[in-house]
Design a protein around this motif. Structure first.
Motif, mmCIF file in Angstrom:
data_model
loop_
_atom_site.group_PDB
_atom_site.id
_atom_site.type_symbol
_atom_site.label_atom_id
_atom_site.label_comp_id
_atom_site.label_asym_id
_atom_site.label_seq_id
_atom_site.Cartn_x
_atom_site.Cartn_y
_atom_site.Cartn_z
ATOM 1 N N UNK A 1 0.808 -1.215 0.000
ATOM 2 C CA UNK A 1 0.000 0.000 0.000
ATOM 3 C C UNK A 1 0.836 1.257 0.000
ATOM 4 N N UNK A 2 2.078 1.144 0.501
ATOM 5 C CA UNK A 2 2.939 2.331 0.581
ATOM 6 C C UNK A 2 3.262 2.845 -0.804
ATOM 7 N N UNK A 3 3.477 1.880 -1.745
ATOM 8 C CA UNK A 3 3.750 2.281 -3.120
ATOM 9 C C UNK A 3 2.588 3.081 -3.665
ATOM 10 N N UNK A 4 1.374 2.571 -3.407
ATOM 11 C CA UNK A 4 0.180 3.243 -3.905
ATOM 12 C C UNK A 4 0.010 4.598 -3.220
ATOM 13 N N UNK A 5 0.237 4.611 -1.891
ATOM 14 C CA UNK A 5 0.082 5.864 -1.147
ATOM 15 C C UNK A 5 1.023 6.916 -1.702
ATOM 16 N N UNK A 6 2.215 6.459 -2.057
ATOM 17 C CA UNK A 6 3.155 7.422 -2.603
ATOM 18 C C UNK A 6 2.660 7.937 -3.955
ATOM 19 N N UNK A 7 1.985 7.058 -4.731
ATOM 20 C CA UNK A 7 1.419 7.499 -6.003
ATOM 21 C C UNK A 7 0.334 8.540 -5.766
ATOM 22 N N UNK A 8 -0.489 8.274 -4.733
ATOM 23 C CA UNK A 8 -1.556 9.237 -4.434
ATOM 24 C C UNK A 8 -0.927 10.592 -4.113
ATOM 25 N N UNK A 9 0.173 10.545 -3.354
ATOM 26 C CA UNK A 9 0.834 11.781 -2.937
ATOM 27 C C UNK A 9 1.520 12.454 -4.118
ATOM 28 N N UNK A 10 2.252 11.645 -4.910
ATOM 29 C CA UNK A 10 3.049 12.205 -5.995
ATOM 30 C C UNK A 10 2.265 12.313 -7.300
ATOM 31 N N UNK A 11 1.224 11.538 -7.445
ATOM 32 C CA UNK A 11 0.466 11.500 -8.691
ATOM 33 C C UNK A 11 0.709 10.204 -9.449
ATOM 34 N N UNK A 12 -0.363 9.648 -10.027
ATOM 35 C CA UNK A 12 -0.232 8.454 -10.852
ATOM 36 C C UNK A 12 0.266 8.860 -12.238
ATOM 37 N N UNK A 13 0.982 7.961 -12.910
ATOM 38 C CA UNK A 13 1.414 8.234 -14.273
ATOM 39 C C UNK A 13 0.590 7.404 -15.257
ATOM 40 N N UNK A 14 0.007 8.104 -16.209
ATOM 41 C CA UNK A 14 -0.757 7.420 -17.244
ATOM 42 C C UNK A 14 -0.101 7.727 -18.586
ATOM 43 N N UNK A 15 0.372 6.703 -19.299
ATOM 44 C CA UNK A 15 1.062 6.919 -20.578
ATOM 45 C C UNK A 15 0.109 6.661 -21.728
ATOM 46 N N UNK A 16 0.095 7.601 -22.653
ATOM 47 C CA UNK A 16 -0.699 7.401 -23.871
ATOM 48 C C UNK A 16 0.243 6.855 -24.945
ATOM 49 N N UNK A 17 -0.117 5.696 -25.499
ATOM 50 C CA UNK A 17 0.755 5.035 -26.466
ATOM 51 C C UNK A 17 0.019 4.786 -27.774
ATOM 52 N N UNK B 1 1.722 16.222 -18.461
ATOM 53 C CA UNK B 1 0.693 17.183 -18.055
ATOM 54 C C UNK B 1 0.061 16.692 -16.751
ATOM 55 N N UNK B 2 0.125 17.563 -15.695
ATOM 56 C CA UNK B 2 -0.493 17.172 -14.426
ATOM 57 C C UNK B 2 -1.949 17.575 -14.421
ATOM 58 N N UNK B 3 -2.799 16.702 -13.928
ATOM 59 C CA UNK B 3 -4.215 17.053 -13.840
ATOM 60 C C UNK B 3 -4.918 16.275 -12.743
ATOM 61 N N UNK B 4 -6.119 16.749 -12.432
ATOM 62 C CA UNK B 4 -6.929 16.107 -11.397
ATOM 63 C C UNK B 4 -8.002 15.292 -12.085
ATOM 64 N N UNK B 5 -7.920 13.973 -11.986
ATOM 65 C CA UNK B 5 -8.941 13.106 -12.577
ATOM 66 C C UNK B 5 -9.735 12.449 -11.459
ATOM 67 N N UNK B 6 -10.987 12.900 -11.301
ATOM 68 C CA UNK B 6 -11.847 12.288 -10.282
ATOM 69 C C UNK B 6 -11.245 12.341 -8.899
ATOM 70 N N UNK B 7 -10.510 13.429 -8.575
ATOM 71 C CA UNK B 7 -9.944 13.577 -7.232
ATOM 72 C C UNK B 7 -8.557 12.979 -7.099
ATOM 73 N N UNK B 8 -8.078 12.348 -8.140
ATOM 74 C CA UNK B 8 -6.730 11.766 -8.077
ATOM 75 C C UNK B 8 -5.763 12.634 -8.868
ATOM 76 N N UNK B 9 -4.550 12.815 -8.329
ATOM 77 C CA UNK B 9 -3.518 13.543 -9.070
ATOM 78 C C UNK B 9 -2.957 12.597 -10.124
ATOM 79 N N UNK B 10 -2.970 13.049 -11.357
ATOM 80 C CA UNK B 10 -2.522 12.193 -12.453
ATOM 81 C C UNK B 10 -1.554 12.977 -13.333
ATOM 82 N N UNK B 11 -0.488 12.343 -13.746
ATOM 83 C CA UNK B 11 0.384 12.928 -14.753
ATOM 84 C C UNK B 11 0.176 12.143 -16.041
ATOM 85 N N UNK B 12 -0.362 12.845 -17.049
ATOM 86 C CA UNK B 12 -0.555 12.200 -18.349
ATOM 87 C C UNK B 12 0.739 12.321 -19.137
ATOM 88 N N UNK B 13 1.147 11.258 -19.790
ATOM 89 C CA UNK B 13 2.377 11.274 -20.576
ATOM 90 C C UNK B 13 2.045 11.082 -22.050
#
Lengths: 625, 426
Positions: free
Chosen positions: B201-217, B252-264
């Motif tokens: 869960x710590x890995x996930x918690x850190x993602x919540x804190x730092x933001x998830x990365x979503x890559x568009x391919x 690009x950093x953005x808020x998706x449904x309350x989650x911090x997300x970095x779109x790549x």
């Protein structure tokens, strides 16, 4: 008549601390006097008839390694040698023996009598002689004799304001049968040293002739007895067994029905007792769901029928003692030779002591129960420290210092000084952070060199030690020169994984199922070493791979020791600390973070607060300069 | 301690209200120079007067030492959010001898005064930085002391296990329960399950804190940059008709449904002889592998790219504007974007649900060390008769590792537990 005698060191008290202190002072080269109220009671074992044990055996070995006398006397008087935890690892094995009270006392008295340069004075110390600048420069005896000395070691045991309780009866006294030193206590009370009150209990002494031994479990001595002293190899007198019996529900009912008549539960005692040595009243109250408690029936001597029933100390009235003791299997018709009693006594807050056991008064050293400890071994070890350092101070030599990382003695001194005492202090192996290194078996390897450097170790022991170390060194060299492939080791029948790693025989020795016969086969030179040397090399090798983990801790300890707490730091005004903890810190004044960490009740969060303030204060000072 | 500090607790610049905070022994004394001090913890309107001049009319809050954020005497002045007012008040406070606070000094005082533990300080920092709902909830859990509580809970079990082992060592001769192995193993196993879950869960918690990365391919010119810009609502990436326009990874950093997300946005995946484009493709592949989620934007449904979708990844057809009727998306027209965002959010929310209270790498390292020590202890317990001292060593190491979460185990705690549990003393 008004005599004046002069010595370098004078030791008050002839118990375990006093005897060891006097012997150590003499070994250091000090002209020493030991003053005891009664010469014939020097070396008396006033509580249970045993020496050594877990943690305690470690202390005896360290005292012995420093050429002390306790181990020698215990071996001379040992009637049931047992190595505790024999089936566990060597780090937690503790040598112990039941000791014949009379033989032990005699052995101590003979060892002291043989100590050239020691004068034993029979008399009651009633006063301390004031020296310059609040120092102490000797003692005055009841008969008017003045004994002056550069250093005084006080080992007053439980004699200070001692009160003995049997039920609701109480009287002033030190040990059963001795008078309490009230005049000296009065003098000490005026010195402004902080005191506390402790209590300890004893069981009734039984007449062994009236015990029905048939049908009781028996605990025999070890088949391969292990001695307390490094100098001895075998018991010197006949070995006997202890009996084992148990309390039962009836015993507990009797105790419960009479709790109100117990000195302790009747509210007659204010002192704090040890949790690890609960009275039978305590056991019945605190462990109400237990239906039986083990009792060891320990013989007090070879030609003495007195039996010490270890496990049922009490402060109930004598008639109740009779009733509950006789409810126990084997003891149905027993005669009580002397009822059990509880004793309350004063101790001096050891947190005010220096690491040499010198008190806040220059020239006055404290050792033994007076510092809040319990146990012969703890007392003897402190006696050695105080005696050696009193002598060092008198002779202008460097102090003899110990650390948590080198000895149980160091652990005890540090615990006493940095934590103080809230219950009688007893040694446990779990108190030692570096337990794998601080073993009973290697006490000489850890301590004798230090003793030699300090001048505490005599020629005879020095030679034995040097020879032993030479053999161990040679064996280690043979075992580590050559490495072997897994194939070669497997060929010799040694279980090792085929990982391609070459190993020395010293490394292989640590494997659980390696036998010496396999090692000898690979390295025939080992056949030339005796079994004792081999056994010691094995014990050392066993823990070699774990010592680095302990070392990481030792490094943390040293780091914390280096974080100085500024003297001006005002703990009382340090918000965020509980009042209790702030008061403790203010009183103890730890000089570094490591000492602060070991103060009782210290929490990780509180330590962080202290650390934060140290950093800030140290920073402010660095900036200011 | 010593000096009294002040600083603006609200953001700089014009605003309706600005909060000036004072902390230290002279905080109440300083307020008395401005106005009559109100009762502690009762908001009162006061006219602040300095040397005969009214500075402002402010809402004043007084906190006593021991009952404030920093633990010291505190005052809060809720001023009108005017640069002039703030400047005048600050100047007056400085003239009284108060000192402007250094960055983070209020929090440091709260730590030093025992109002917050180490992890709570981290939680506070995260709360202040929180931009999304998930970050806010997570930071608030840490600030409320969840890490400390969890550590304390584990520490109790470790001390219990250690006490059991120590009892068999130090009281071998006495009335100690003969076999403590089952309870020790039970405690260790329970802790291992807990800690392993918390580490995951710590890995996930850190993602919540730092933001998830979503890559568009996708293949070159499949509309990735157009999609990124549509999702970001701005022209973050250059788009053109020319295949291979995007060379580097664009974030690009953005808020998706309350989650911090970095779109790549990444370079189109294809074999190429152009050395610069090769580097871009290599970067796209490497970032895509470490991303928390990959969105594959395809030209046709049986298209094979240089990397294959993993379980949970999203695969969609692009350029819906060019193929009417198909179930596809378009960055150009916005068709299907709501559904895509909902899909991405659902996947990430699923991951975020398993977030633990341990939000930092520091927490994870402490727990990993504890797990290593306990695994070693578990191995040794199997032969507890012969290796109790080694089990004890490992349990001490584990406890020390966990103490790192909030600050440091003491042998006395072990003894307390032993005495509380067993009837020791023969």
């Amino acid at each position: 008549m008004f005599h004046v005698k002069h010595f370098d060191v004078v030791v008050i008290g002839g118990g375990h601390a006093g005897a060891e202190a006097a012997a150590a002072a003499v070994r250091m080269g000090a002209r020493t006097a030991l003053i005891s109220m009664r010469k014939d009671r020097i070396g008396v074992m006033s509580c249970n008839p045993a020496i050594g044990g877990l943690g305690k055996g470690h202390l005896v070995r360290e005292v012995d390694a420093l050429d002390g006398i306790m181990g020698l006397a215990a071996d001379a008087a040992g009637i049931q040698f047992r190595l505790l935890n024999r089936r566990k690892g060597p780090a937690v094995q503790g040598p112990r023996t039941q000791a014949d009270r009379k033989l032990y006392r005699q052995a101590i008295q003979v060892l002291l009598a043989r100590t050239a340069g020691l004068e034993i004075i029979e008399g009651e110390v009633v006063d301390l002689i004031d020296g310059p600048n609040g120092s102490v420069s000797g003692v005055a005896l009841l008969d008017g004799t003045q004994v002056t000395a550069a250093a005084v070691v006080l080992t007053a045991g439980t004699f200070l304001n001692g009160i003995i309780h049997v039920g609701d009866q109480h009287r002033s006294g030190g040990r059963e049968g001795d008078v309490a030193s009230e005049r000296l206590a009065h003098k000490l009370a005026g010195l402004g040293l902080k005191r506390g009150r402790l209590k300890t209990g004893t069981p009734p002494r039984l007449d062994g002739k009236t015990i029905v031994w048939e049908g009781l479990d028996v605990q025999p001595a070890d088949d391969e007895p292990v001695m307390l002293s490094f100098l001895n190899k075998a018991p010197q007198v006949r070995q006997v067994s202890c009996g084992i019996t148990h309390t039962n529900e009836r015993t507990h009912d009797i105790v419960r029905a009479n709790l109100g008549r117990s000195a302790m539960y009747g509210g007659h005692i204010e002192g704090v007792g040890p949790r690890y040595c609960p009275s039978i009243e305590d056991k019945v109250v605190r462990f109400a769901d237990k239906t039986g408690h083990q009792i060891f029936l320990e013989p007090e001597g070879l030609d003495d029928d007195t039996v010490y029933p270890n496990g049922i100390s009490t402060s109930l009235p004598a008639d109740v003692q009779y009733e509950y003791v006789r409810s126990i299997k084997g003891l149905e018709n027993v005669t009580i030779l002397q009822p059990g009693y509880a004793i309350e006594y004063d101790f001096f807050d050891p947190s005010a002591l220096r690491p040499t056991l010198e008190s806040t008064l220059t020239g006055l050293y404290f050792a033994g129960q007076i510092n809040g400890t319990t146990g012969y071994e703890e007392a003897a070890a402190q006696g050695l420290v105080a005696g050696a350092n009193a002598a060092a101070a008198a002779l202008g030599l460097a102090p003899v210092l110990f650390s948590r990382t080198d000895s149980y003695i160091g652990v005890m001194l540090d615990d006493l000084i940095s934590r103080g005492v809230t219950e009688p202090y007893r040694m446990f192996t779990s108190r030692a952070e570096y337990r794998l290194h601080l073993r009973a078996d290697n006490a000489d390897q850890r301590m004798t060199g230090l003793g030699l450097a300090a001048g505490l170790v005599g020629e005879a022991r020095a030679k034995i030690y040097t020879d032993k170390m030479a053999k161990i060194g040679a064996a280690n060299a043979v075992l580590s020169t050559q490495t072997y492939s897994p194939q070669e080791l497997q060929a010799a029948g040694i279980g090792v994984s085929r990982d391609g790693a070459a190993r020395s025989l010293l490394q292989v020795l640590a494997f659980a199922d390696t036998h010496w016969s396999q090692i000898d086969q690979l390295e025939p030179q080992m056949l030339g070493f005796d079994t004792d040397t081999k056994a010691q090399v094995w014990r050392d090798a066993l823990y070699a791979q774990y010592l680095h983990r302990e070392k990481a801790d030792a490094d943390t300890l040293r780091r914390n020791e280096m974080m100085r707490i500024p003297v001006e730091l005002d703990f009382a005004n340090l918000p965020g600390l509980s009042n209790e903890l702030a008061a403790k810190l203010q009183r103890r004044r730890p000089s570094n973070l490591s000492e602060a960490e070991r103060i009782e009740g210290m929490t990780p969060a509180a330590l962080l607060l202290v650390l934060a303030h140290c950093r800030k204060a140290n920073l402010a000072r660095a900036v200011g300069q | 301690m010593g000096d009294t500090i002040f600083a603006l607790a609200s953001a700089r610049g014009k605003a309706g209200v600005a909060v000036m905070r004072l902390s230290g022994p002279q905080a109440h004394w300083a307020l008395a120079h401005f106005c009559a001090a109100p009762t502690a913890r009762q908001a009162s309107l006061r006219r602040l007067v300095w040397q005969g001049h009214v500075l402002d009319e402010a809402l004043v809050l007084v906190f006593d030492a021991g009952a404030s954020f920093t633990g010291e005497a505190c005052v809060e002045l809720h001023l009108h959010g005017s640069l002039g007012v703030i400047k005048a008040v600050a100047q007056a406070l400085a003239e009284m001898g108060l000192r402007p606070a250094e960055a983070g000094e209020f929090t440091r005082r709260a730590l030093e005064n025992g109002r917050l533990d180490l992890a709570q300080v981290e939680g506070l920092a995260d709360l202040i930085d929180a931009e999304t709902e998930a970050q806010r909830r997570q930071a608030l859990r840490v600030l409320s002391g969840a890490v400390g509580k969890r550590a304390e809970f584990w520490r109790k079990d470790l001390i219990r296990a250690g006490a059991l082992v120590e009892a068999t060592i130090d009281f071998a001769d006495e009335d100690v329960p003969v076999d403590v192995t089952p309870e020790v193993l039970g405690l260790i196993d329970g802790l291992l399950v807990d800690l392993r879950r918390e580490i995951a869960g710590a890995g996930v918690a850190e993602r919540v804190r730092e933001g998830f990365e979503v890559a568009i391919l996708g293949a070159p010119n499949s509309g990735k940059s157009t999609l990124l810009n549509a999702l970001a609502g701005r022209e973050a990436a250059i788009t053109s008709e020319i295949a291979g326009t995007t060379r580097d990874v664009i974030e690009v950093r953005m808020d998706l449904g309350g989650l911090a997300v970095t779109l790549l946005d990444t370079a189109g995946l294809r074999e190429t002889a152009d050395p610069v484009e090769q580097i871009g493709v290599a970067r796209a592949v490497s970032r895509a592998r470490t991303a928390d989620l990959r969105v594959f934007l395809l030209d046709h449904s049986d298209e094979a790219l240089l990397i294959a979708p993993e379980v949970g990844d999203i695969v969609v057809l692009g350029k819906a504007d060019l193929r009417p009727g198909a179930d596809a998306i378009s960055g150009q027209t916005g068709q299907g974007l709501d559904k895509l965002v909902a899909g991405i959010t659902a996947v990430l929310a699923g991951k975020a649900a398993s977030a633990g209270v341990m939000t930092r790498e520091r927490h994870r390292i402490a727990m990993v060390r504890a797990v290593e020590a306990m695994e070693s202890a578990r191995y040794q317990v199997k032969g507890i008769g012969g290796a109790a001292e080694l089990v004890a060593l490992d349990l001490r190491r584990a406890a020390r590792a966990l103490d790192m979460l909030v600050g440091r185990v003491d042998t006395e705690d072990l003894l307390d537990e032993i005495f509380a549990s067993f009837c020791i003393g023969k």
